[in-house]
Design a protein around this motif. Sequence first.
Motif, mmCIF file in Angstrom:
data_model
loop_
_atom_site.group_PDB
_atom_site.id
_atom_site.type_symbol
_atom_site.label_atom_id
_atom_site.label_comp_id
_atom_site.label_asym_id
_atom_site.label_seq_id
_atom_site.Cartn_x
_atom_site.Cartn_y
_atom_site.Cartn_z
ATOM 1 N N THR A 206 -18.309 5.888 -18.173
ATOM 2 C CA THR A 206 -17.720 4.756 -17.212
ATOM 3 C C THR A 206 -18.260 3.268 -18.208
ATOM 4 O O THR A 206 -19.493 3.676 -19.243
ATOM 5 C CB THR A 206 -19.176 4.960 -16.420
ATOM 6 O OG1 THR A 206 -19.416 6.148 -15.702
ATOM 7 C CG2 THR A 206 -19.695 3.690 -15.824
ATOM 8 N N LYS B 167 -18.883 -0.661 -19.194
ATOM 9 C CA LYS B 167 -19.437 -1.508 -18.561
ATOM 10 C C LYS B 167 -19.777 -2.470 -19.190
ATOM 11 O O LYS B 167 -20.011 -2.757 -20.432
ATOM 12 C CB LYS B 167 -21.025 -0.903 -18.689
ATOM 13 C CG LYS B 167 -21.513 -2.656 -17.319
ATOM 14 C CD LYS B 167 -23.473 -1.868 -17.725
ATOM 15 C CE LYS B 167 -24.275 -3.602 -17.031
ATOM 16 N NZ LYS B 167 -26.078 -2.650 -16.699
ATOM 17 N N THR C 117 -17.063 12.704 -18.591
ATOM 18 C CA THR C 117 -17.046 11.584 -17.332
ATOM 19 C C THR C 117 -17.380 9.491 -17.912
ATOM 20 O O THR C 117 -18.616 10.046 -18.308
ATOM 21 C CB THR C 117 -17.423 11.847 -16.386
ATOM 22 O OG1 THR C 117 -16.599 12.449 -15.293
ATOM 23 C CG2 THR C 117 -16.736 10.613 -15.076
#
Length: 199
Positions: free
Chosen positions: A90, A92, A88
């Motif tokens: 992510t 930022k 997964t």
Amino acid sequence: MWQIINQLLAVIVILVVAAACLIGLDYYKLAHVQHHWCPRLTHYETAPTLFIHGYRGNRYSMGHLLMRLQKTGIAKKALVIKVAANGTLTFKGPQELTASNPTIQVLFQNNHADVQDQVRWLSQIVAILKKDYDVTTINLVGHSMGAITVLRYLLKPTAVPVKAVVLLAAPVNDPSIGPDTATVFWSELTQRGPRKKNG
């Protein structure tokens, strides 16, 4: 008994103070880049440069380098992409890559995953950069095992063209990627390179 406890406490205090001084010195060096050093020519572009850490790497593996590049005005840290152990992603950072010479720090939670897993994750990252960030070309920097991930990534069709590649301490002739073992140095090194070549 109290004397031994006092001595242990004194040693602990000294070790903590020494560690704090070393950390402080490290950040002081980052904050005070040598004034006489400056890049000769900096070419600015919008193509992001992805930084891939090595075996058991973390945010510190490339973090100081990225901070220094930003401090000197060579590049700007635009995104941090964390890859969970299950793949997964992510992201930022901003929704658009508008910085000049944007850098992207890729962090694998499973920092000792198989190279093929890292290549698959890197492919997913680049596909998302193309789709969501309108990225048309990229640059890649890989350190140690991350360099091998970069090389393996280049062996397959890529979502966007790779403009430039930098390999740092790449074990390109090492049949055992990862921990240092007796088999790492399996071939005698001569002045012309390793006596036996891998692949």
